[in-house]
Design an enzyme around this catalytic site. Structure first.
Site: not given
Ligand code: GDP
Ligand code: IMO
Ligand code: MG
Length: 425
Positions: A13, A16, A40-41, A224
């Site tokens: 998170d 990415k 979840g991207h 991840q």
């Molecule tokens: P990922 O799994 O690495 O793709 O990240 P996620 O999408 O799960 O979580 C990142 C969260 O931060 C999402 O809600 C994005 O919309 C938000 N986000 C990403 N970059 C920025 C940033 O530079 N500033 C802010 N405020 N939010 C961001």
């Molecule tokens: P993105 O791509 C954050 C965590 C789960 C748990 C561990 C194992 O959005 O960054 P799993 O279901 O993979 O067997 O769970 O990994 N986890 C993540 N945490 N972002 C993710 O994906 C994750 N995918 C798995 O919360 O701790």
């Molecule tokens: Mg994510």
């Protein structure tokens, strides 16, 4: 042309999705190389939010071929629902291709994930319960079903019958559950999913190499992150694949010499969902404030994320493990709530100073972070477009991380939207 990898440097998170989308502008193909719908991207474009679990984050551009590589584990219902969601919002998914060698997540994998977590009780890992671990386990024990098995109903059914013999004994004898029906599964996978997935199934390794040979730019998108990596993360609190850049080679089918750029995505602070060690974890009011302000709730499960201060020893290790060439630092705008910011520059344990996480995890649980403190900026950064528009305190924060980790930081995220970034030369 050589390929570029986008990899998470923390526990997921980091942003990415946002940076993959940003870099994808210059790419021709984006390949997801591992993980599944546990990811979840998030991408935000002109106020519209797209939360993607399986479809590569380049899909929003018409010029990109999005590819789900062989290293991914595919949950067909989620994939098709995501395609429907994107299509209904005007995104053309007809170019999407899925590797025939990717493994299928089956209903019994999801159920086993949930049951195992329940049985572990307070020792549970906190998985997303999407069946990721059991699917990769079956891949390793060689009883998995692959996407290409959908193309041959006889083979699909034979393999399913073999694997269900064992699974159903486990369900009955260990978990006191009803058996899983092969007919039900075959009905869903062959009659419902195959007609829609069939045209997507492809030899993605050839596709990637044809693109590279033609001089196209290929982006390999990790899910991840480094510290959730099965080999290098905080085992057992990890996922069951290899998010590190090396995983891009096996998960997309390219050798290391094809990769010349590795973008490590970090967040200006840390988050973690689920259990496991977390040296710089914040607690109490400080943590609550950041979680609420930064909206740190899981994209997939909605769970409250744990939060902590930026950890340079972890970034140093991520740089080593992934050959990171540059860092993109997200969400620094969300640090504007603090008068004083902390950056962990080393750890201490029993009089010894560590520049990298200690290899013995019992020590990682006990290390004391050594912090440098910096004044906060207390200003909204979300409109900044040029480095000159950033307050000195924000620039000093970035400089400290860059100097301590000895890595260039090229991009700063100052908001969730595609246009909210600052390029640093
Ligand atoms: P990922 O799994 O690495 O793709 O990240 P996620 O999408 O799960 O979580 C990142 C969260 O931060 C999402 O809600 C994005 O919309 C938000 N986000 C990403 N970059 C920025 C940033 O530079 N500033 C802010 N405020 N939010 C961001
Ligand atoms: P993105 O791509 C954050 C965590 C789960 C748990 C561990 C194992 O959005 O960054 P799993 O279901 O993979 O067997 O769970 O990994 N986890 C993540 N945490 N972002 C993710 O994906 C994750 N995918 C798995 O919360 O701790
Ligand atoms: Mg994510």
């Amino acid at each position: 042309m050589p390929a570029t990898v986008v990899v998470g440097t923390q526990w997921g998170d980091e942003g990415k999705g946002k940076f993959t989308d940003l870099v994808a502008k210059e790419m021709h193909m984006v390949v997801r190389y591992q993980g599944g719908h546990n990811a979840g991207h998030t991408i935000v474009v002109e106020g519209e939010t797209f939360a993607l679990q399986l479809v590569p984050s380049g899909v929003l551009y018409d010029h990109i071929t999005p590819v789900i590589g062989n290293g991914v584990v595919v949950h067909p219902a989620t994939l098709l629902a995501e395609v429907d969601m994107l299509t209904s919002r005007g995104i053309d998914c007809s170019r999407l291709r899925v590797s025939g060698n990717a493994h299928l997540i089956m209903p019994y994998h999801e159920e086993l994930d949930t049951l195992t977590e329940r049985w572990l009780g307070k020792n549970r890992l906190g998985t997303t319960k999407s069946g990721i671990g059991p699917t990769y386990a079956d891949k390793a024990t060689r009883v998995g079903l692959r996407v290409q098995d959908l193309l041959d109903a006889k083979i699909f059914r034979e393999k399913l019958d073999i694997v269900l013999k064992e699974k159903n004994r486990i369900f009955a004898k260990v978990y006191n559950r009803l058996p899983v029906s092969a007919d039900d599964i075959a009905g869903h996978y062959l009659d419902e999913y195959l007609p829609r997935m069939g045209p997507m199934i492809a030899d993605t390794v050839s596709m990637v190499h044809e693109a590279l040979d033609a001089g196209s730019n290929v982006l390999l998108e990790g899910a991840q992150a480094t510290f959730l990596d099965l080999d290098h993360g905080t085992y057992p609190y990890v996922t069951s694949s290899n998010p590190v850049a090396g995983g891009a080679c096996t998960g997309a089918g390219v050798g290391p010499r094809h990769i010349d750029r590795v973008i490590g995505v970090a967040k200006g602070y840390l988050t973690r969902v689920g259990s496991g060690p977390f040296p710089t974890e914040m607690h109490g009011e400080e943590a609550d404030r950041l979680i609420e302000w930064a909206g740190e709730f899981g994209t997939v499960t909605g769970r409250r994320r744990r939060v902590g201060w930026f950890d340079v020893p972890m970034l140093r290790q991520a740089i080593r493990l992934n050959s990171i060439s540059e860092v993109a630092l997200a969400k620094i705008d969300k640090l504007d709530q603090f008068d004083v910011l902390k950056v962990c520059v080393a750890y201490e344990y029993e009089g010894k100073r560590y520049q990298y996480p200690p290899y013995h995890q019992s020590e990682l649980h006990k290390v004391r972070p050594v912090y440098e403190e910096l004044p906060g900026w207390r200003t909204d950064l979300s409109d900044a477009e040029q480095v000159e528009q950033l307050p000195d305190q924000a620039r000093d924060f970035v400089k400290l991380i860059s100097a301590e980790a000895r890595i260039p930081i090229h991009l700063l995220g100052v908001g969730p939207s595609r246009h909210q970034f600052v390029h640093l030369s």
